[in-house]
Design an enzyme around this catalytic site. Sequence first.
Site, short mmCIF file in Angstrom:
data_model
loop_
_atom_site.label_atom_id
_atom_site.label_comp_id
_atom_site.label_asym_id
_atom_site.label_seq_id
_atom_site.Cartn_x
_atom_site.Cartn_y
_atom_site.Cartn_z
N SER A 1 -7.67 3.54 5.91
CA SER A 1 -7.57 3.75 7.36
C SER A 1 -6.58 2.75 7.95
O SER A 1 -6.39 1.65 7.41
CB SER A 1 -8.93 3.52 8.02
N TYR B 1 -16.11 -1.89 8.62
CA TYR B 1 -15.25 -0.75 8.26
C TYR B 1 -13.84 -1.22 7.89
O TYR B 1 -13.28 -0.80 6.87
CB TYR B 1 -15.21 0.20 9.46
N ASP C 1 -25.01 10.64 -4.08
CA ASP C 1 -24.72 9.51 -3.20
C ASP C 1 -23.78 8.58 -3.97
O ASP C 1 -24.21 7.86 -4.87
CB ASP C 1 -26.03 8.80 -2.85
N LYS D 1 -12.02 -0.87 4.30
CA LYS D 1 -10.78 -0.10 4.17
C LYS D 1 -9.63 -0.98 3.68
O LYS D 1 -8.74 -0.51 2.96
CB LYS D 1 -10.42 0.56 5.51
P1 NAP Z 1 -16.93 12.65 8.52
O1 NAP Z 1 -16.61 13.90 9.28
O2 NAP Z 1 -18.00 11.77 8.99
O3 NAP Z 1 -17.18 13.06 6.99
C1 NAP Z 1 -17.55 12.12 6.02
C2 NAP Z 1 -18.37 12.83 4.96
O4 NAP Z 1 -18.73 11.86 3.95
C3 NAP Z 1 -19.67 13.41 5.51
O5 NAP Z 1 -19.83 14.75 5.10
C4 NAP Z 1 -20.73 12.49 4.89
O6 NAP Z 1 -21.95 13.15 4.59
C5 NAP Z 1 -20.07 12.08 3.59
N1 NAP Z 1 -20.70 10.90 3.02
C6 NAP Z 1 -21.09 9.78 3.67
N2 NAP Z 1 -21.67 8.92 2.82
C7 NAP Z 1 -21.65 9.50 1.59
C8 NAP Z 1 -22.12 9.11 0.31
N3 NAP Z 1 -22.72 7.91 0.11
N4 NAP Z 1 -21.96 9.96 -0.74
C9 NAP Z 1 -21.36 11.17 -0.55
N5 NAP Z 1 -20.90 11.59 0.64
C10 NAP Z 1 -21.05 10.77 1.72
O7 NAP Z 1 -15.63 11.72 8.42
P2 NAP Z 1 -14.06 12.06 8.41
O8 NAP Z 1 -13.52 11.73 9.74
O9 NAP Z 1 -13.80 13.37 7.80
O10 NAP Z 1 -13.56 10.87 7.44
C11 NAP Z 1 -13.27 11.07 6.06
C12 NAP Z 1 -12.64 9.79 5.52
O11 NAP Z 1 -11.45 9.49 6.27
C13 NAP Z 1 -13.54 8.57 5.67
O12 NAP Z 1 -13.39 7.72 4.56
C14 NAP Z 1 -13.00 7.90 6.91
O13 NAP Z 1 -13.29 6.53 6.93
C15 NAP Z 1 -11.52 8.17 6.77
N6 NAP Z 1 -10.78 8.07 8.02
C16 NAP Z 1 -11.07 8.86 9.09
C17 NAP Z 1 -10.34 8.74 10.25
C18 NAP Z 1 -10.61 9.58 11.47
O14 NAP Z 1 -9.96 9.34 12.50
N7 NAP Z 1 -11.49 10.57 11.41
C19 NAP Z 1 -9.30 7.79 10.33
C20 NAP Z 1 -9.03 7.01 9.24
C21 NAP Z 1 -9.77 7.15 8.08
P3 NAP Z 1 -23.21 13.12 5.63
O15 NAP Z 1 -22.74 13.78 6.86
O16 NAP Z 1 -24.28 13.86 4.91
O17 NAP Z 1 -23.51 11.66 5.85
#
Ligand code: NAP
Length: 247
Positions: free
Chosen positions: A141, A154, A62, A158
Amino acid sequence: MHLESRVAIVTGSARGIGQAIATKLAEHGATTIINDLDGGGAEQTAAQIRARGGQATAIVADISQADEAKRLVDETMASYGRLDILVNNAGITRDSFLLRMSEEDWDRVLNTNLKGAFLCSRAAVRPMMKQGWGRIINISSVAGVMGNAGQANYAAAKAGLLGLTKTVAREFASRGITVNAIAPGFIDTEMTRPLSEAVKQEFLRLIPVGYAGSPEDVAQAVLFLASEEARYITGQVLHVDGGMLMA
Ligand code: NAP
């Protein structure tokens, strides 16, 4: 871009953008640490990478906890003896409008999305300094740059990541360590899939290219910033958003 002999940690890489980043770095030769809270998903991602001939190990930690972030780096060093690339990707959302936002949701988002990147970076720079080479890439983001109603926690986290990026970039520029941020726009992952169709259409209207990005789009940008070829780029924010935000 060659990453052979490089060791990379990608936080939150059991799925989504992190998984695409880890897979991409491994395809280009890096030994990749798949970090996540989800042990099963992390093991599965590592196994998929190995099945394609790459090198990957899962480490459950974590990253919002100081001792866990340190253990992630210590175990990487114990196994591979070096750490070259850190991608601070782990992130969560707990959305609500400010008037209804609980202190708990504020703290959880800040602790994971911002403090986690600080803790992992602090642990990672020591071995990077000794090597005289390092890459830290923070996944911010578009919300951190322009704000987003319903995401005060959030967007603040960010935006904080951008300040962290520029400061750490300045502190370690002379040590061969570059620090950059990527600001993805609307990317199709499990984080955005639960959004209502109306909200998705609203986002799509704001994207000049007319479609949502894929995790692969973000991974390509990370690959470049992690490479030797990007050595003269530090303290920057690269927008991967289909033109959503043009500064
Ligand atoms: P996601 O599918 O929700 O994946 C995030 C991963 O991070 C999950 O596997 C989660 O594990 C893990 N995680 C959460 N808390 C954690 C912790 N304390 N320690 C270790 N791992 C942890 O999200 P995503 O869309 O791929 O996003 C990845 C990154 O890109 C994030 O930082 C997000 O804010 C950023 N982002 C995403 C978007 C978008 O449109 N998707 C846009 C801008 C920025 P669990 O499932 O076990 O909780």
